[in-house]
Design an enzyme around this catalytic site. Structure first.
Site, PDB file in Angstrom:
ATOM      1  CD  GLU A  76     133.546  53.162 119.602  1.00 24.81           C
ATOM      2  OE1 GLU A  76     133.776  52.149 120.301  1.00 24.81           O
ATOM      3  OE2 GLU A  76     133.323  54.279 120.082  1.00 24.81           O
ATOM      4  CG  ASP A  77     133.991  47.799 121.601  1.00 26.59           C
ATOM      5  OD1 ASP A  77     133.591  48.972 121.368  1.00 26.59           O
ATOM      6  OD2 ASP A  77     134.173  47.381 122.758  1.00 26.59           O
TER       7      ASP A  77
ATOM      8  CG  PHE B 232     125.901  43.218 128.399  1.00 24.29           C
ATOM      9  CD1 PHE B 232     126.232  44.566 128.429  1.00 24.29           C
ATOM     10  CD2 PHE B 232     126.861  42.287 128.762  1.00 24.29           C
ATOM     11  CE1 PHE B 232     127.495  44.979 128.819  1.00 24.29           C
ATOM     12  CE2 PHE B 232     128.128  42.692 129.156  1.00 24.29           C
ATOM     13  CZ  PHE B 232     128.442  44.042 129.183  1.00 24.29           C
TER      14      PHE B 232
ATOM     15  NE  ARG C 167     138.721  44.372 128.379  1.00 22.69           N
ATOM     16  CZ  ARG C 167     137.867  45.360 128.156  1.00 22.69           C
ATOM     17  NH1 ARG C 167     137.236  45.422 127.009  1.00 22.69           N
ATOM     18  NH2 ARG C 167     137.636  46.284 129.070  1.00 22.69           N
TER      19      ARG C 167
ATOM     20  CG  ASP D 103     124.374  50.593 123.867  1.00 23.38           C
ATOM     21  OD1 ASP D 103     123.260  50.403 123.371  1.00 23.38           O
ATOM     22  OD2 ASP D 103     124.596  50.428 125.074  1.00 23.38           O
TER      23      ASP D 103
HETATM   24  P1  5GP Z   1     127.406  54.281 123.537  1.00 19.51           P
HETATM   25  O1  5GP Z   1     128.080  55.593 123.830  1.00 19.51           O
HETATM   26  O2  5GP Z   1     127.291  53.983 122.055  1.00 19.51           O
HETATM   27  O3  5GP Z   1     126.099  54.140 124.236  1.00 19.51           O
HETATM   28  O4  5GP Z   1     128.244  53.183 124.256  1.00 19.51           O
HETATM   29  C1  5GP Z   1     129.302  52.526 123.701  1.00 19.51           C
HETATM   30  C2  5GP Z   1     130.066  51.781 124.776  1.00 19.51           C
HETATM   31  O5  5GP Z   1     129.208  51.099 125.714  1.00 19.51           O
HETATM   32  C3  5GP Z   1     130.888  50.711 124.116  1.00 19.51           C
HETATM   33  O6  5GP Z   1     132.138  51.210 123.691  1.00 19.51           O
HETATM   34  C4  5GP Z   1     130.979  49.665 125.221  1.00 19.51           C
HETATM   35  O7  5GP Z   1     132.066  49.980 126.064  1.00 19.51           O
HETATM   36  C5  5GP Z   1     129.698  49.810 126.014  1.00 19.51           C
HETATM   37  N1  5GP Z   1     128.698  48.800 125.603  1.00 19.51           N
HETATM   38  C6  5GP Z   1     127.489  49.030 125.062  1.00 19.51           C
HETATM   39  N2  5GP Z   1     126.815  47.890 124.838  1.00 19.51           N
HETATM   40  C7  5GP Z   1     127.627  46.881 125.244  1.00 19.51           C
HETATM   41  C8  5GP Z   1     127.482  45.443 125.262  1.00 19.51           C
HETATM   42  O8  5GP Z   1     126.483  44.825 124.854  1.00 19.51           O
HETATM   43  N3  5GP Z   1     128.547  44.749 125.753  1.00 19.51           N
HETATM   44  C9  5GP Z   1     129.672  45.353 126.221  1.00 19.51           C
HETATM   45  N4  5GP Z   1     130.639  44.563 126.675  1.00 19.51           N
HETATM   46  N5  5GP Z   1     129.839  46.710 126.221  1.00 19.51           N
HETATM   47  C10 5GP Z   1     128.821  47.464 125.732  1.00 19.51           C
END
Ligand code: 5GP
Length: 175
Positions: free
Chosen positions: A100-101, A153, A166, A104
């Site tokens: 995963e990148d 963010f 990106r 969150d």
């Molecule tokens: P989760 O399901 O863990 O809440 O969300 C994960 C997804 O939310 C990540 O794969 C990404 O696409 C998006 N996301 C959450 N925080 C960030 C952030 O700080 N920057 C960006 N670009 N995407 C985020």
């Protein structure tokens, strides 16, 4: 400082720091998966740069594949359901490492892990470049983490804001 659409971002993690940390993660992952030939599952779009850099630091045999996660409101459920798209490999009995990148709230991760469990995988672990522990709502934590970051963010190194940013070589945080 960079401007993307209506927002301003400031440099947060340099490309040298990212490179160094990814190298360390590669060593940890190589050690953990010696002789296991894991299937690394990279979650598009955000993870493609992390994946490309990480796999070149791993020195034990691996396979790599790419998936997308579809998110939709289930008819009779309150939360969103995530479905795996584009998985061609048979994952039954395999050791899976999800790439995963960013993690969150952990919702995506939880749904993905459940979906893989249903397919009969032997083990499921997660490597993420970034983790926002303050935002994490779910119990399951990533196993390999590049950087713990505050709940702000970020863009760059594969992560986007409205589809842009990106290509940035460093990670930027919203101002
Ligand atoms: P989760 O399901 O863990 O809440 O969300 C994960 C997804 O939310 C990540 O794969 C990404 O696409 C998006 N996301 C959450 N925080 C960030 C952030 O700080 N920057 C960006 N670009 N995407 C985020």
């Amino acid at each position: 400082m960079v401007r993307i659409l209506d927002k301003e971002f400031e440099p947060y993690i340099s490309s040298e720091e990212i490179k160094k940390r990814i190298n360390e993660m590669g060593s940890e992952i190589s050690k953990a998966y010696q002789d296991k030939k894991p299937l690394l599952v990279s979650v598009l779009n955000g993870s493609f740069i992390f994946t490309a850099d990480l796999i070149r630091t791993i020195d034990t045999p691996i396979e790599v594949t790419f998936i997308r996660v579809a998110s939709y409101e289930a008819l009779k459920s309150t939360g969103k359901v995530r479905e795996i798209l584009g998985l061609k490999e048979n994952v039954f009995g395999r050791d899976i490492l999800i790439l995963e990148d960013i993690v969150d709230t952990g919702t995506t991760l939880e749904h993905l892990s459940e979906a893989f469990q249903d397919l009969g995988t032997k083990s499921i672990k997660v490597a993420t470049l970034l983790h926002k522990p303050d935002a994490q709502e779910k119990a399951s934590k990533p196993d390999f983490v590049g950087f713990e970051i505050p709940n702000k963010f970020v863009v760059g190194f594969g992560l986007d804001y409205e589809g842009m940013g990106r290509e940035l070589k460093e990670i930027y945080q919203i101002s």
